[in-house]
Design a protein around this motif. Sequence first.
Motif, PDB file in Angstrom:
ATOM      1  N   GLU A 254      -9.084  41.155 -50.537  1.00 34.23           N
ATOM      2  CA  GLU A 254      -8.937  40.395 -49.237  1.00 34.23           C
ATOM      3  C   GLU A 254     -10.612  40.562 -48.975  1.00 34.23           C
ATOM      4  OE1 GLU A 254      -7.423  43.982 -47.285  1.00 34.23           O
ATOM      5  OE2 GLU A 254      -5.133  43.133 -47.041  1.00 34.23           O
ATOM      6  N   GLN A 255     -11.091  41.218 -48.846  1.00 27.78           N
ATOM      7  CA  GLN A 255     -13.192  40.675 -48.750  1.00 27.78           C
ATOM      8  C   GLN A 255     -13.339  40.042 -49.871  1.00 27.78           C
ATOM      9  OE1 GLN A 255     -15.131  42.404 -46.726  1.00 27.78           O
ATOM     10  NE2 GLN A 255     -13.175  44.429 -46.718  1.00 27.78           N
ATOM     11  N   ILE A 256     -13.144  39.274 -50.693  1.00 26.87           N
ATOM     12  CA  ILE A 256     -13.583  37.934 -51.414  1.00 26.87           C
ATOM     13  C   ILE A 256     -12.844  36.934 -50.674  1.00 26.87           C
ATOM     14  CG2 ILE A 256     -13.347  36.701 -53.169  1.00 26.87           C
ATOM     15  CD1 ILE A 256     -13.536  38.960 -54.819  1.00 26.87           C
ATOM     16  N   TRP A 257     -11.524  36.939 -50.156  1.00 28.53           N
ATOM     17  CA  TRP A 257     -10.324  36.425 -49.242  1.00 28.53           C
ATOM     18  C   TRP A 257     -11.554  35.782 -48.102  1.00 28.53           C
ATOM     19  CZ3 TRP A 257      -6.863  33.052 -50.374  1.00 28.53           C
ATOM     20  CH2 TRP A 257      -6.070  32.377 -49.764  1.00 28.53           C
ATOM     21  N   GLN A 258     -11.404  36.955 -47.496  1.00 28.69           N
ATOM     22  CA  GLN A 258     -12.047  36.660 -45.973  1.00 28.69           C
ATOM     23  C   GLN A 258     -13.675  35.869 -46.520  1.00 28.69           C
ATOM     24  OE1 GLN A 258     -13.363  39.819 -44.609  1.00 28.69           O
ATOM     25  NE2 GLN A 258     -11.198  40.739 -44.232  1.00 28.69           N
ATOM     26  N   ALA A 259     -14.240  35.635 -47.510  1.00 27.87           N
ATOM     27  CA  ALA A 259     -15.459  34.966 -47.031  1.00 27.87           C
ATOM     28  C   ALA A 259     -15.128  33.850 -48.315  1.00 27.87           C
ATOM     29  CB  ALA A 259     -16.215  36.152 -48.486  1.00 27.87           C
ATOM     30  N   ARG A 260     -13.732  33.359 -48.697  1.00 27.66           N
ATOM     31  CA  ARG A 260     -13.416  32.101 -50.002  1.00 27.66           C
ATOM     32  C   ARG A 260     -14.405  30.990 -49.149  1.00 27.66           C
ATOM     33  NH1 ARG A 260      -9.118  33.200 -46.260  1.00 27.66           N
ATOM     34  NH2 ARG A 260      -8.338  31.480 -44.666  1.00 27.66           N
TER      35      ARG A 260
ATOM     36  N   PHE B 166     -12.021  25.893 -58.831  1.00 29.60           N
ATOM     37  CA  PHE B 166     -11.277  26.772 -59.654  1.00 29.60           C
ATOM     38  C   PHE B 166     -11.353  28.257 -59.254  1.00 29.60           C
ATOM     39  CE2 PHE B 166     -13.070  23.112 -61.968  1.00 29.60           C
ATOM     40  CZ  PHE B 166     -11.394  22.706 -62.743  1.00 29.60           C
ATOM     41  N   ALA B 167     -12.858  28.187 -59.028  1.00 25.40           N
ATOM     42  CA  ALA B 167     -12.554  29.836 -58.043  1.00 25.40           C
ATOM     43  C   ALA B 167     -11.561  30.080 -56.907  1.00 25.40           C
ATOM     44  CB  ALA B 167     -13.576  30.594 -58.053  1.00 25.40           C
ATOM     45  N   THR B 168     -11.642  29.377 -56.464  1.00 23.44           N
ATOM     46  CA  THR B 168     -11.016  29.130 -55.300  1.00 23.44           C
ATOM     47  C   THR B 168      -9.291  29.192 -55.170  1.00 23.44           C
ATOM     48  OG1 THR B 168     -12.309  27.863 -53.853  1.00 23.44           O
ATOM     49  CG2 THR B 168     -10.374  27.702 -52.562  1.00 23.44           C
ATOM     50  N   ARG B 169      -8.590  28.593 -56.810  1.00 27.71           N
ATOM     51  CA  ARG B 169      -7.335  28.379 -56.968  1.00 27.71           C
ATOM     52  C   ARG B 169      -7.475  30.242 -57.515  1.00 27.71           C
ATOM     53  NH1 ARG B 169      -2.163  27.883 -55.991  1.00 27.71           N
ATOM     54  NH2 ARG B 169      -1.331  27.215 -57.566  1.00 27.71           N
ATOM     55  N   SER B 170      -8.185  30.829 -58.503  1.00 25.19           N
ATOM     56  CA  SER B 170      -7.850  31.489 -59.324  1.00 25.19           C
ATOM     57  C   SER B 170      -7.688  32.599 -58.121  1.00 25.19           C
ATOM     58  CB  SER B 170      -9.348  31.694 -60.037  1.00 25.19           C
ATOM     59  OG  SER B 170      -9.430  30.922 -60.727  1.00 25.19           O
TER      60      SER B 170
END
Length: 594
Positions: free
Chosen positions: A286-292, A299-303
């Motif tokens: 979720e922390q990474i998702w908030q900084a997407r 490719f990293a976004t899709r992953s």
Amino acid sequence: MVLFATIAGVVLIAVLLVAITITIRNDVFAERRAAILADARQRTAAAQSAFDAATVNTADDLTTTAQAQLATINDSFVGAGGVGVILRRADGETSTTIINDLATDADLGTLITDGLVAQIDAGEVGTQYSQSVGIPDGDGGTAPGLVVGSRINLPLAGGYNLFLVYTLAPEQHVIDLATRAIIIAGAGFLLLLILGLWALTSRVLFPIRRASLAAQRLAAGHLNERLPVSGDNEIATLSRSFNNMADSLEAQIQAWENLSKVEKLFVSDVSHELRTPLASIRLAAEQIWQARDEIQDPFATRSLEILMREIDRFEQMLSDLLEISRIDSGRVQLRAAETDITATLRGVLDLVAVHVEASGSQIRLHVPEAPVVAEVDVARVERILRNLIVNALEHAEGSPIDITVAASDDAVAVRVRDHGVGMSPDVVKKVFDRFYRADPSRKRTLGGTGLGLSISLEDAVLHGGTLAAWGWPADGASFLLTLPRHLGADAGPGSFAKPGPLDVVPEDAPPVSRVGARSTEPVDAAPTPPALTPSPASRRSDVDRDLEQEEVAAPAAGEAETAARVSAIGPGEGPTVPTPEDVDAYKQQEEAPR
């Protein structure tokens, strides 16, 4: 065996009694008849000699001589069984000297038949003829007797018929005694036969019956049931074989129980242990998702999107496994509360509104105007309805879904009917099995663990209700939830009169498909769910939260469109199957770009 032997013994004794009685009677009668004929021949010859030697000049002299001769015969042959003498003029006699018919007993005259007289008249002088008769006794009955007749010549009067009457009462008494003795002996033999057969069959049937009862107790779960073994006969061999089988079954079942306990413990422990690392992974994701937005690599976004989706599915799977583990442990307690099933259904539809919009299906509610109140565990009923509706959305393929609510005095029912791909009868039989999917290769849009319907079934049984399924290829599927209006004591399973207010087979189902329903019956006591083993279960799937992530960002206009897809239809207000116009509209809506 005893009954058959008894019947056979009765028939055999009866046949022997009749045969022996007839044989004795015939032998006694033949012997006695021969003696009577010999006695009658002597007396007839003596009478003829007396008449030939008598000097008779008139009819009166002849009458006196005849009476004296009859009295002499009557007195002398009493010891030989004689009871009377009769003298009658022969038919066809032409002599002018005639005397009256004479008899020592007038009642005996009725014993002389025309047939016997005709035989004597047609025969030769000196020939004897006999006939069996019934001699009247003093008690109003008759005794067996024999009449012997022959022709004699009287002086001056010519031919007369002399009849000697003998009684057979002593011989009949002997036959009666013999018959009585045979009957008593036969009854004794029959009793001994029954007792002997009973003792013989008891040695065989009682051990077999004991083995049958032991097998029933063993089948009921008493694994320590054994049979006593004594001797080396067939019964002892059967007992040893049964005991060996019971030992083997007990060992196998004990091994399976231990394995089941290990599996349940493993599932429970793994489910609990995985929640901690899963929570850590979710927090990090979720922390990474908030900084997407700061991630430049597509490719990293899709992953990251795939990671979030799979975390949701993993969490749902753990929740289902934990729920199955709690149900298998038997420690589930319902939280009873009275609620309106119609309101609960509408609340569930609000929760799955995003999936209704994504599927393109129209939800048509068929609900009564009055509230449908029942005592249920609201959370579990919501979970059942959510699973049924989501599964219907998964397989409706954009066709309408009819949800019908009905109630009776002691039960409430909710039927979810889709008009999609349907199910074959073979799939219907397995639809509630754990981890089962009708077509694993089929594209699924809502994910799932394969435990949805299995958990729903357990929830229904906990209420004392039933969960039935029907389906037919290309004609859709129908799931019927029936619950009692009131739970039992201490929030235990309730009961209701079968079959309930609704039928699982919808009214628009093809006639050939009306035999493809599978239902589950509630149990009287607390349910004992099967052990969690890798056997197949639900053909449906649970909610894929990735779709929620995508639909949350949908414009407000989408919410209005979703609300338009749920319509309430009162009793008799609308069709339960899509019209051709509806089908065309659905196709156009699906083909239109979103």
